[in-house]
Design a protein around this motif. Structure first.
Motif, PDB file in Angstrom:
ATOM      1  N   LEU A  95       6.269  10.012  -2.498  1.00  0.00           N
ATOM      2  CA  LEU A  95       5.136   9.444  -2.139  1.00  0.00           C
ATOM      3  C   LEU A  95       4.062  10.207  -2.220  1.00  0.00           C
ATOM      4  O   LEU A  95       2.718   9.700  -2.551  1.00  0.00           O
ATOM      5  CB  LEU A  95       5.675   8.953  -0.467  1.00  0.00           C
ATOM      6  CG  LEU A  95       4.335   8.392   0.403  1.00  0.00           C
ATOM      7  CD1 LEU A  95       3.695   7.310  -0.244  1.00  0.00           C
ATOM      8  CD2 LEU A  95       4.658   8.120   1.671  1.00  0.00           C
ATOM      9  N   ALA A  96       4.353  11.514  -1.728  1.00  0.00           N
ATOM     10  CA  ALA A  96       2.968  12.551  -1.821  1.00  0.00           C
ATOM     11  C   ALA A  96       2.310  12.698  -3.360  1.00  0.00           C
ATOM     12  O   ALA A  96       1.137  12.755  -3.447  1.00  0.00           O
ATOM     13  CB  ALA A  96       3.340  13.910  -1.358  1.00  0.00           C
ATOM     14  N   ARG A  97       3.344  12.436  -4.145  1.00  0.00           N
ATOM     15  CA  ARG A  97       2.993  12.489  -5.608  1.00  0.00           C
ATOM     16  C   ARG A  97       1.993  11.384  -5.913  1.00  0.00           C
ATOM     17  O   ARG A  97       0.766  11.447  -6.602  1.00  0.00           O
ATOM     18  CB  ARG A  97       4.209  12.617  -6.654  1.00  0.00           C
ATOM     19  CG  ARG A  97       3.881  12.626  -7.981  1.00  0.00           C
ATOM     20  CD  ARG A  97       5.019  12.802  -8.796  1.00  0.00           C
ATOM     21  NE  ARG A  97       6.237  12.262  -8.336  1.00  0.00           N
ATOM     22  CZ  ARG A  97       7.608  12.836  -8.512  1.00  0.00           C
ATOM     23  NH1 ARG A  97       7.524  13.762  -9.371  1.00  0.00           N
ATOM     24  NH2 ARG A  97       8.584  12.127  -7.937  1.00  0.00           N
ATOM     25  N   VAL A  98       2.425  10.183  -5.685  1.00  0.00           N
ATOM     26  CA  VAL A  98       1.620   9.129  -5.920  1.00  0.00           C
ATOM     27  C   VAL A  98       0.463   9.139  -5.212  1.00  0.00           C
ATOM     28  O   VAL A  98      -0.687   8.664  -5.542  1.00  0.00           O
ATOM     29  CB  VAL A  98       2.771   7.680  -5.521  1.00  0.00           C
ATOM     30  CG1 VAL A  98       1.475   6.518  -5.522  1.00  0.00           C
ATOM     31  CG2 VAL A  98       3.646   7.539  -6.367  1.00  0.00           C
ATOM     32  N   LEU A  99       0.367   9.494  -3.916  1.00  0.00           N
ATOM     33  CA  LEU A  99      -1.015   9.712  -2.974  1.00  0.00           C
ATOM     34  C   LEU A  99      -1.824  10.604  -3.837  1.00  0.00           C
ATOM     35  O   LEU A  99      -3.016  10.238  -4.259  1.00  0.00           O
ATOM     36  CB  LEU A  99      -0.654  10.167  -1.840  1.00  0.00           C
ATOM     37  CG  LEU A  99      -0.043   9.136  -0.836  1.00  0.00           C
ATOM     38  CD1 LEU A  99       0.412   9.531   0.483  1.00  0.00           C
ATOM     39  CD2 LEU A  99      -0.846   7.688  -0.897  1.00  0.00           C
ATOM     40  N   LYS A 144       3.663   3.013  -6.357  1.00  0.00           N
ATOM     41  CA  LYS A 144       2.086   2.855  -6.520  1.00  0.00           C
ATOM     42  C   LYS A 144       1.826   1.509  -5.796  1.00  0.00           C
ATOM     43  O   LYS A 144       0.726   1.528  -5.545  1.00  0.00           O
ATOM     44  CB  LYS A 144       1.622   3.180  -7.901  1.00  0.00           C
ATOM     45  CG  LYS A 144       0.353   3.527  -8.009  1.00  0.00           C
ATOM     46  CD  LYS A 144      -0.098   3.949  -9.502  1.00  0.00           C
ATOM     47  CE  LYS A 144      -1.434   4.745  -9.501  1.00  0.00           C
ATOM     48  NZ  LYS A 144      -1.821   5.106 -10.778  1.00  0.00           N
ATOM     49  N   GLU A 145       2.474   0.351  -6.228  1.00  0.00           N
ATOM     50  CA  GLU A 145       2.192  -1.051  -5.937  1.00  0.00           C
ATOM     51  C   GLU A 145       2.431  -0.947  -4.311  1.00  0.00           C
ATOM     52  O   GLU A 145       1.685  -1.540  -3.659  1.00  0.00           O
ATOM     53  CB  GLU A 145       3.016  -1.699  -6.660  1.00  0.00           C
ATOM     54  CG  GLU A 145       2.675  -2.159  -8.090  1.00  0.00           C
ATOM     55  CD  GLU A 145       3.740  -3.113  -8.773  1.00  0.00           C
ATOM     56  OE1 GLU A 145       3.714  -3.094 -10.102  1.00  0.00           O
ATOM     57  OE2 GLU A 145       4.785  -3.385  -7.964  1.00  0.00           O
ATOM     58  N   LYS A 146       3.370  -0.466  -3.963  1.00  0.00           N
ATOM     59  CA  LYS A 146       3.816  -0.614  -2.596  1.00  0.00           C
ATOM     60  C   LYS A 146       2.592   0.390  -1.520  1.00  0.00           C
ATOM     61  O   LYS A 146       1.992  -0.270  -0.545  1.00  0.00           O
ATOM     62  CB  LYS A 146       5.071   0.278  -2.156  1.00  0.00           C
ATOM     63  CG  LYS A 146       6.402  -0.657  -2.774  1.00  0.00           C
ATOM     64  CD  LYS A 146       7.832   0.225  -2.334  1.00  0.00           C
ATOM     65  CE  LYS A 146       8.859  -0.569  -3.072  1.00  0.00           C
ATOM     66  NZ  LYS A 146      10.114   0.065  -2.632  1.00  0.00           N
ATOM     67  N   VAL A 147       2.361   1.275  -2.245  1.00  0.00           N
ATOM     68  CA  VAL A 147       1.213   2.140  -1.378  1.00  0.00           C
ATOM     69  C   VAL A 147      -0.043   1.198  -1.523  1.00  0.00           C
ATOM     70  O   VAL A 147      -0.894   1.158  -0.441  1.00  0.00           O
ATOM     71  CB  VAL A 147       0.937   3.452  -2.181  1.00  0.00           C
ATOM     72  CG1 VAL A 147      -0.208   4.067  -1.528  1.00  0.00           C
ATOM     73  CG2 VAL A 147       2.168   4.187  -1.745  1.00  0.00           C
ATOM     74  N   GLN A 186       7.415   9.313   7.473  1.00  0.00           N
ATOM     75  CA  GLN A 186       7.818   8.054   8.182  1.00  0.00           C
ATOM     76  C   GLN A 186       7.388   7.000   7.007  1.00  0.00           C
ATOM     77  O   GLN A 186       7.972   5.935   6.921  1.00  0.00           O
ATOM     78  CB  GLN A 186       6.845   7.742   9.480  1.00  0.00           C
ATOM     79  CG  GLN A 186       7.323   8.653  10.441  1.00  0.00           C
ATOM     80  CD  GLN A 186       6.439   8.600  11.691  1.00  0.00           C
ATOM     81  OE1 GLN A 186       5.076   8.484  11.615  1.00  0.00           O
ATOM     82  NE2 GLN A 186       7.030   8.464  12.919  1.00  0.00           N
ATOM     83  N   LEU A 187       6.132   7.043   6.531  1.00  0.00           N
ATOM     84  CA  LEU A 187       5.780   5.929   5.502  1.00  0.00           C
ATOM     85  C   LEU A 187       6.861   5.980   4.392  1.00  0.00           C
ATOM     86  O   LEU A 187       6.869   4.964   3.878  1.00  0.00           O
ATOM     87  CB  LEU A 187       4.598   6.508   4.698  1.00  0.00           C
ATOM     88  CG  LEU A 187       3.090   6.131   5.625  1.00  0.00           C
ATOM     89  CD1 LEU A 187       1.987   6.563   5.108  1.00  0.00           C
ATOM     90  CD2 LEU A 187       3.134   4.665   6.360  1.00  0.00           C
ATOM     91  N   ALA A 188       7.225   7.100   4.080  1.00  0.00           N
ATOM     92  CA  ALA A 188       8.346   7.371   2.740  1.00  0.00           C
ATOM     93  C   ALA A 188       9.343   6.228   3.126  1.00  0.00           C
ATOM     94  O   ALA A 188       9.909   5.724   2.169  1.00  0.00           O
ATOM     95  CB  ALA A 188       8.592   8.519   2.513  1.00  0.00           C
ATOM     96  N   GLU A 189       9.755   6.563   4.539  1.00  0.00           N
ATOM     97  CA  GLU A 189      11.131   5.721   4.880  1.00  0.00           C
ATOM     98  C   GLU A 189      10.684   4.152   4.906  1.00  0.00           C
ATOM     99  O   GLU A 189      11.623   3.378   4.576  1.00  0.00           O
ATOM    100  CB  GLU A 189      11.512   6.438   6.337  1.00  0.00           C
ATOM    101  CG  GLU A 189      12.448   7.519   6.089  1.00  0.00           C
ATOM    102  CD  GLU A 189      12.443   7.974   7.605  1.00  0.00           C
ATOM    103  OE1 GLU A 189      12.192   7.573   8.538  1.00  0.00           O
ATOM    104  OE2 GLU A 189      12.725   9.393   7.800  1.00  0.00           O
ATOM    105  N   MET A 190       9.404   3.886   5.465  1.00  0.00           N
ATOM    106  CA  MET A 190       9.142   2.318   5.516  1.00  0.00           C
ATOM    107  C   MET A 190       9.282   1.880   3.833  1.00  0.00           C
ATOM    108  O   MET A 190       9.654   0.744   3.670  1.00  0.00           O
ATOM    109  CB  MET A 190       7.750   2.295   5.797  1.00  0.00           C
ATOM    110  CG  MET A 190       7.852   2.194   7.142  1.00  0.00           C
ATOM    111  SD  MET A 190       5.834   2.205   7.512  1.00  0.00           S
ATOM    112  CE  MET A 190       5.455   0.821   6.794  1.00  0.00           C
ATOM    113  N   PHE A 191       8.936   2.878   3.140  1.00  0.00           N
ATOM    114  CA  PHE A 191       8.628   2.365   1.404  1.00  0.00           C
ATOM    115  C   PHE A 191      10.279   2.349   0.803  1.00  0.00           C
ATOM    116  O   PHE A 191      10.682   1.833  -0.236  1.00  0.00           O
ATOM    117  CB  PHE A 191       7.745   2.969   0.764  1.00  0.00           C
ATOM    118  CG  PHE A 191       6.471   2.740   1.261  1.00  0.00           C
ATOM    119  CD1 PHE A 191       5.926   2.148   2.239  1.00  0.00           C
ATOM    120  CD2 PHE A 191       5.245   3.674   0.719  1.00  0.00           C
ATOM    121  CE1 PHE A 191       4.712   1.787   2.682  1.00  0.00           C
ATOM    122  CE2 PHE A 191       4.027   3.432   1.166  1.00  0.00           C
ATOM    123  CZ  PHE A 191       3.692   2.573   2.285  1.00  0.00           C
TER     124      PHE A 191
END
Lengths: 225, 225
Positions: B190-194, B152-155, B178-183
DNA sequence: ATCATTTTGTAACAATTGATACATTTTGCC
DNA sequence: GGCAAAATGTATCAATTGTTACAAAATGAT
């Protein structure tokens, strides 16, 4: 007027005799800027066009967050340089807004003039290169460490590094609490992992002495991450 | 003999005319060392006393782990410099063992001689300072990002950075994968957090457009970490 | 040695994230 | 528009770590 006896105590001018400093500065353009308490020295986001060195007093760097509030602060006392790592490179903008804590004097050397200094004095060049290189190496090591995701990996890396290639046991110089903070985890979590590793026969802990029983296996923890 | 037309393509000597390069090198001591395939260029742990630039062929850096096995490799082709970031600073030892992939020629400039070069040519000095500074800044940014612990913080940090101070919505240029890999997280996480952030009314996502509904709250996610 | 303080071991439970799987939506191409 | 591929939303369960609490052990000062 610059007090060179103060200046040479800064990491940048360390090892350069007062007289030599005086001679150097006589050959370039620079300013000594005075700031009253709470005056803004530089705005965050501003381009870094000068090297600043705090000559007297102290200043603070304030992070400004996305919504416009100030957050963290760091104090910089004389005779430390200011954002020396951001003089060059792609993103040469001040990451923070800098404000005077009290009456302060700052030496401001334009980048071009600083380049001249670097080319005139080998010791200064070495000092500067050493300081930004050391910083880069520090960051690099820290980054490598953070690339380990699980606590177990972090611990394995730490233990192997502490022991080195030759030894199999060593003395812990930190408490679990301190180690946990280094690793960015909680103390019980660290203790749990250490306990697990003992049960698995990887290490043995007696008081402050750690013995690595299976370096091979500890290593494979790092590679298969 | 150095092929200066190759050399000026390296980031270090970029922008310096062939003739100027020739003149510079006539004033210092240096070596051009030839290596056969699989010959060891430098041992990991060795002190860095020379700046190496690959003139022809290619070399590879091999990490050697604590138990003595080689692990990762990185290829370095001409005309890239070698471990330029480790020439100065506290820990100026090669972090890796470097081996020739095939027949290779390397330019070796002793540190002292390289310092002379830096003092003779402003462009070279600027190039070098820029390269290590950019590297340090890159590391610093990456480190800052990794300091956020939860997804969450990263996003939140990513979204606020993308939007900037002025805008409240922007187009995503990467897929979630791609975002998930960056993070450094998995795509479903990632989808869950979004999804959560949408439910909480912090953001709104329509196709590739992200709208920040509550910048204030997104910010507080970062500070209370 | 004794006692207070710090450090360590451990347990139970909550929160976060990873792994895997699958349905649904979107995209790009015909 | 129709279709295949890619991307996304979502669910379930496992693994890891955080949180809190408390007892045992080690440390240090008197």
């Amino acid at each position: 007027m610059i007090d060179y006896s103060v200046l040479v105590k800064s990491p940048l001018f360390h090892g350069i005799p007062d007289e030599e400093c005086r001679a150097l500065f006589s050959k370039i353009h620079y300013q000594v800027r005075k700031f009253e308490k709470d005056a803004i020295v530089v705005q965050g986001g501003e381009e870094v066009t000068n090297l600043f060195v705090v000559l007297s007093g102290s200043v603070r760097g304030e992070m400004i967050d996305y919504s416009g509030k100030t957050v963290k602060i760091e104090d910089i006392e004389a005779p430390r340089p200011l954002a020396a790592a951001f003089l060059f490179g792609k993103e040469n903008k001040f990451p923070v807004t800098v404000t005077a804590n009290k009456k302060a004097e700052l030496l401001a050397i334009p980048v071009v003039e600083f380049l001249k200094l670097l080319q005139m004095n080998t010791r200064l060049l070495r000092n500067y290169l050493n300081s930004i290189s050391t910083r880069a190496q520090f960051l690099s090591q820290k980054l490598h460490f953070l690339s380990f995701k699980t606590i177990k990996e972090k611990v394995a890396h730490f233990l192997l590094q502490q022991a080195g290639d030759l030894y199999h046991s060593f003395e812990l110089k930190n408490t679990q609490q301190q180690l946990a903070e280094m690793f960015g985890v909680t103390r019980p979590s660290l203790a749990r992992v250490l306990g697990d590793m003992q049960n698995e026969g990887l290490i043995k802990i007696e008081k402050k002495t750690v013995t690595l029983l299976d370096k091979e296996e500890l290593n494979s923890l790092l590679k298969n991450g």
